[in-house]
Write a protein that holds these residues in place. Structure first.
Motif, PDB file in Angstrom:
ATOM      1  N   LYS A 116       0.819  -1.202   0.000  1.00 53.52           N
ATOM      2  CA  LYS A 116       0.000   0.000   0.000  1.00 53.52           C
ATOM      3  C   LYS A 116       0.859   1.260   0.000  1.00 53.52           C
ATOM      4  O   LYS A 116       0.564   2.206  -0.730  1.00 53.52           O
ATOM      5  N   ALA A 117       1.925   1.287   0.790  1.00 53.31           N
ATOM      6  CA  ALA A 117       2.777   2.467   0.870  1.00 53.31           C
ATOM      7  C   ALA A 117       3.462   2.771  -0.457  1.00 53.31           C
ATOM      8  O   ALA A 117       3.641   3.925  -0.828  1.00 53.31           O
ATOM      9  N   ARG A 118       3.835   1.731  -1.198  1.00 53.19           N
ATOM     10  CA  ARG A 118       4.503   1.924  -2.494  1.00 53.19           C
ATOM     11  C   ARG A 118       3.544   1.872  -3.673  1.00 53.19           C
ATOM     12  O   ARG A 118       3.971   1.925  -4.822  1.00 53.19           O
ATOM     13  N   ALA A 131       3.604  -6.577  -6.424  1.00 54.38           N
ATOM     14  CA  ALA A 131       3.917  -7.450  -5.294  1.00 54.38           C
ATOM     15  C   ALA A 131       3.299  -8.805  -5.618  1.00 54.38           C
ATOM     16  O   ALA A 131       2.099  -8.898  -5.870  1.00 54.38           O
ATOM     17  N   LEU A 132       4.113  -9.843  -5.648  1.00 58.98           N
ATOM     18  CA  LEU A 132       3.641 -11.179  -5.998  1.00 58.98           C
ATOM     19  C   LEU A 132       3.456 -12.005  -4.731  1.00 58.98           C
ATOM     20  O   LEU A 132       4.396 -12.214  -3.972  1.00 58.98           O
ATOM     21  N   LEU A 133       2.222 -12.448  -4.499  1.00 57.04           N
ATOM     22  CA  LEU A 133       1.904 -13.275  -3.343  1.00 57.04           C
ATOM     23  C   LEU A 133       1.895 -14.730  -3.790  1.00 57.04           C
ATOM     24  O   LEU A 133       1.138 -15.100  -4.687  1.00 57.04           O
TER      25      LEU A 133
END
Length: 104
Positions: free
Chosen positions: A2-4, A31-33
């Motif tokens: 969220k911040a990036r 972002a890869l989960l």
């Protein structure tokens, strides 16, 4: 994430094929989960972008006879294939780094 302002992406057999020419990755990175789909005690957030593992044998002269099935991969193998493809094909500016990072 969220911040990036990185979109959360997950591997999904019905997701967008990141190996297709039509796929355009987010400009800010992603972002890869990675998770065991059937063993995780929680589901994927609804807002997550679903991505399909690209066919690793698509451009190989030694293509196996069976059709490619992304669900047959272990989560570590699928994650490795996805990270390699994302890093070298969609964000080549970070491909010299040993870490998969946001291009921002």
């Amino acid at each position: 994430c969220k911040a990036r302002r990185l979109p959360l992406c997950v591997s999904h057999s019905e997701g967008t094929d990141i190996g297709s020419a039509a796929y355009q990755p987010p400009q800010t990175g992603m972002a890869l989960l990675l998770r065991e789909e059937y063993a995780a005690p929680w589901g994927v957030p609804r807002r997550a972008v679903k991505l399909r593992v690209p066919d690793p044998w698509l451009h190989s002269p030694e293509k196996p006879e069976e059709p490619f099935e992304p669900r047959a991969f272990d989560v570590a193998i699928a994650g490795g294939v996805m990270m390699h493809h994302i890093k070298y094909f969609h964000y080549p500016q970070v491909s010299q780094s040993p870490l998969l990072a946001s291009p921002k």
